[in-house]
Design a protein around this motif. Structure first.
Motif: not given
Length: 99
Positions: A39-40, A68-74
């Motif tokens: 998934m990531f 584009v679709s972007t998901v970011i977790k920091i």
């Protein structure tokens, strides 16, 4: 910091593996510690190292689709190094102890 992100091209159908591979290739070429799962993709380094790689990965996917679709977790935590390995090792240690 660790950034976990997913970049998905929109409007090219269900098979997005080639476009996603282009993004992962950018991450791997960066030389920063990274991992890819179903998934990531996670990448570890300083903010100014990580974010340009994420941007370049997005740009690599844009070669396949104009949208584009972007998901970011920091996870930005001072003083932590090798977090990609250490975080998983901590969980595994608890599992082994029956916790």
């Amino acid at each position: 910091m660790i950034a976990a992100f997913s970049v998905t091209p929109l409007g090219i159908g269900e098979d997005v593996g080639e476009a996603v591979a282009a993004a992962v290739k950018v991450v791997r070429a960066s030389g920063l510690p990274n991992r890819t799962d179903a998934m990531f993709t996670s990448i570890e380094g300083e903010w100014d190292e990580v974010m340009p790689v994420v941007r370049d990965a997005i740009d690599a996917v844009k070669a396949y689709s104009g949208r584009v679709s972007t998901v970011i977790k920091i996870d930005d935590r001072a003083g932590v190094t090798d977090g990609l390995t250490a975080k998983v090792a901590t969980v595994e240690r608890h599992l082994a102890a029956g916790g």
